[in-house]
Design a protein around this motif. Structure first.
Motif, PDB file in Angstrom:
ATOM      1  N   ARG A 160       0.840  -1.208   0.000  1.00  0.00           N
ATOM      2  CA  ARG A 160       0.000   0.000   0.000  1.00  0.00           C
ATOM      3  C   ARG A 160       0.872   1.253   0.000  1.00  0.00           C
ATOM      4  O   ARG A 160       0.586   2.224  -0.707  1.00  0.00           O
ATOM      5  N   HIS A 192       2.310   1.541  -3.391  1.00  0.00           N
ATOM      6  CA  HIS A 192       1.215   1.894  -4.303  1.00  0.00           C
ATOM      7  C   HIS A 192       0.875   3.383  -4.213  1.00  0.00           C
ATOM      8  O   HIS A 192       0.788   4.081  -5.221  1.00  0.00           O
ATOM      9  N   ALA A 235       1.667   6.200  -6.937  1.00  0.00           N
ATOM     10  CA  ALA A 235       0.476   6.866  -7.498  1.00  0.00           C
ATOM     11  C   ALA A 235       0.598   8.386  -7.339  1.00  0.00           C
ATOM     12  O   ALA A 235       0.207   9.146  -8.226  1.00  0.00           O
ATOM     13  N   TRP A 279       2.889   9.439 -10.170  1.00  0.00           N
ATOM     14  CA  TRP A 279       2.232   9.366 -11.487  1.00  0.00           C
ATOM     15  C   TRP A 279       1.181  10.474 -11.628  1.00  0.00           C
ATOM     16  O   TRP A 279       1.203  11.271 -12.577  1.00  0.00           O
ATOM     17  N   VAL A 280       0.270  10.541 -10.654  1.00  0.00           N
ATOM     18  CA  VAL A 280      -0.803  11.529 -10.767  1.00  0.00           C
ATOM     19  C   VAL A 280      -0.229  12.951 -10.646  1.00  0.00           C
ATOM     20  O   VAL A 280      -0.694  13.880 -11.312  1.00  0.00           O
ATOM     21  N   ALA A 338      -1.744  -4.654  -8.305  1.00  0.00           N
ATOM     22  CA  ALA A 338      -2.115  -6.042  -8.613  1.00  0.00           C
ATOM     23  C   ALA A 338      -1.755  -6.943  -7.424  1.00  0.00           C
ATOM     24  O   ALA A 338      -2.552  -7.801  -7.016  1.00  0.00           O
ATOM     25  N   LEU A 377      -1.436  -6.020  -4.328  1.00  0.00           N
ATOM     26  CA  LEU A 377      -2.255  -5.605  -3.172  1.00  0.00           C
ATOM     27  C   LEU A 377      -3.644  -6.266  -3.192  1.00  0.00           C
ATOM     28  O   LEU A 377      -4.321  -6.335  -2.164  1.00  0.00           O
ATOM     29  N   TYR A 380      -9.340  -9.138  -2.324  1.00  0.00           N
ATOM     30  CA  TYR A 380     -10.115  -9.019  -3.565  1.00  0.00           C
ATOM     31  C   TYR A 380      -9.896 -10.223  -4.479  1.00  0.00           C
ATOM     32  O   TYR A 380     -10.730 -10.552  -5.313  1.00  0.00           O
ATOM     33  N   LYS A 430     -18.048  -2.648  -2.317  1.00  0.00           N
ATOM     34  CA  LYS A 430     -16.599  -2.437  -2.152  1.00  0.00           C
ATOM     35  C   LYS A 430     -15.856  -3.023  -3.362  1.00  0.00           C
ATOM     36  O   LYS A 430     -14.988  -2.373  -3.944  1.00  0.00           O
ATOM     37  N   ALA A 487      -9.840   0.000 -10.830  1.00  0.00           N
ATOM     38  CA  ALA A 487      -8.710  -0.718 -11.435  1.00  0.00           C
ATOM     39  C   ALA A 487      -8.844  -0.712 -12.966  1.00  0.00           C
ATOM     40  O   ALA A 487      -7.843  -0.549 -13.675  1.00  0.00           O
ATOM     41  N   VAL A 528      -9.772   5.034  -2.830  1.00  0.00           N
ATOM     42  CA  VAL A 528      -9.848   5.439  -1.425  1.00  0.00           C
ATOM     43  C   VAL A 528     -11.200   5.013  -0.837  1.00  0.00           C
ATOM     44  O   VAL A 528     -11.279   4.529   0.302  1.00  0.00           O
ATOM     45  N   ALA A 549     -11.236   1.380  -0.051  1.00  0.00           N
ATOM     46  CA  ALA A 549     -10.411   1.063   1.118  1.00  0.00           C
ATOM     47  C   ALA A 549     -11.041   1.557   2.427  1.00  0.00           C
ATOM     48  O   ALA A 549     -10.808   0.962   3.481  1.00  0.00           O
TER      49      ALA A 549
END
Ligand code: HEM
Length: 202
Positions: A45, A48, A52, A55-56, A105, A107, A113, A130, A138, A196, A199
């Protein structure tokens, strides 16, 4: 005032930040313990979320700062941006996008999941809403990754002159890069918010 060594370069500041975070987390684990599922979920996490953010963050930078600067610059300024800024930004978001996908992936396993019976040794209850939030986000994230690697990066190479292209082809490539950078900005918002929500909403 002499500059402390930890602030003498971006690299040193980053390494110090990582060291501080590691010490704090190890102290927390020493105080309260954890198990393998909790620990792997935390590590993946953290990777991740950090990748993220990069990237963002780059998507944000490209849309609101880099693109307007390239459009507003004269030929010399544009050449400087294409030489010194754009390739570095592209390298960062390309590698960060791989890390986001890979950590996301993996996670999927400790969060239940995917293959929950195998990870937990028994089926677990996964609320439908959820799961829908997570898988919807995803899917959007995979589309963003495809845009980066199938459209943005090949066209950016034409813009930067790393791949051959006439003046018209370069203009078309620039327009495509700008369009898909905007598509990724659009998708980044629901993808982040839905992740978010998956989660933390339940
Ligand atoms: C642009 C791409 C992505 C962004 C910005 C993003 C962002 C996030 C954020 C902010 C969280 C919440 C972390 C938390 O609050 O604990 C999260 C969780 C998660 N993400 Fe992503 N993510 C992206 C792509 C992906 C992909 C492609 C996958 C899977 C293939 C994925 C799988 C997960 C999983 C499994 C969680 C944990 C959900 C939970 O704890 O219930 N993510 N993501």
């Amino acid at each position: 005032m002499p500059m402390p060594a930890i602030l003498s370069s971006a690299r040193n500041a980053l390494l110090t930040g990582i060291a501080l975070a590691t010490v704090a987390v190890l102290a927390a684990i020493a105080a309260s313990g954890t198990d393998w599922i909790g620990f792997s979920s935390f590590v993946l996490r953290a990777i991740h979320v950090m990748s993220a953010i990069i990237w963002v963050g780059m998507i944000w930078f490209v849309n609101f700062i880099q693109h307007p600067a390239v459009v507003g610059a004269d030929d010399a300024g544009r050449a400087t941006l294409f030489r010194l800024v754009v390739p570095k930004v592209a390298t960062l978001f390309r590698h960060a996008s791989h890390l986001v996908l890979l950590s996301g992936a993996l996670l999927l396993l400790p969060t239940g999941y995917l293959l929950a019976s195998w990870v937990y040794g028994a089926p677990i209850h996964m609320p439908m809403t959820k799961a829908l939030l997570l898988w919807g986000a995803a899917a959007g994230a995979v589309a963003m990754w495809v845009f980066v690697h199938v459209i943005i990066w090949p066209n950016l190479q034409i813009v930067l002159g790393a791949q051959p292209g006439s003046a018209e082809e370069k203009a078309a490539a620039r327009a495509k890069v700008a369009l898909y950078a905007r598509a990724n900005l659009l998708l980044a918002v629901p993808v982040t918010v839905l992740m978010v929500a998956a989660a933390h909403l339940f």
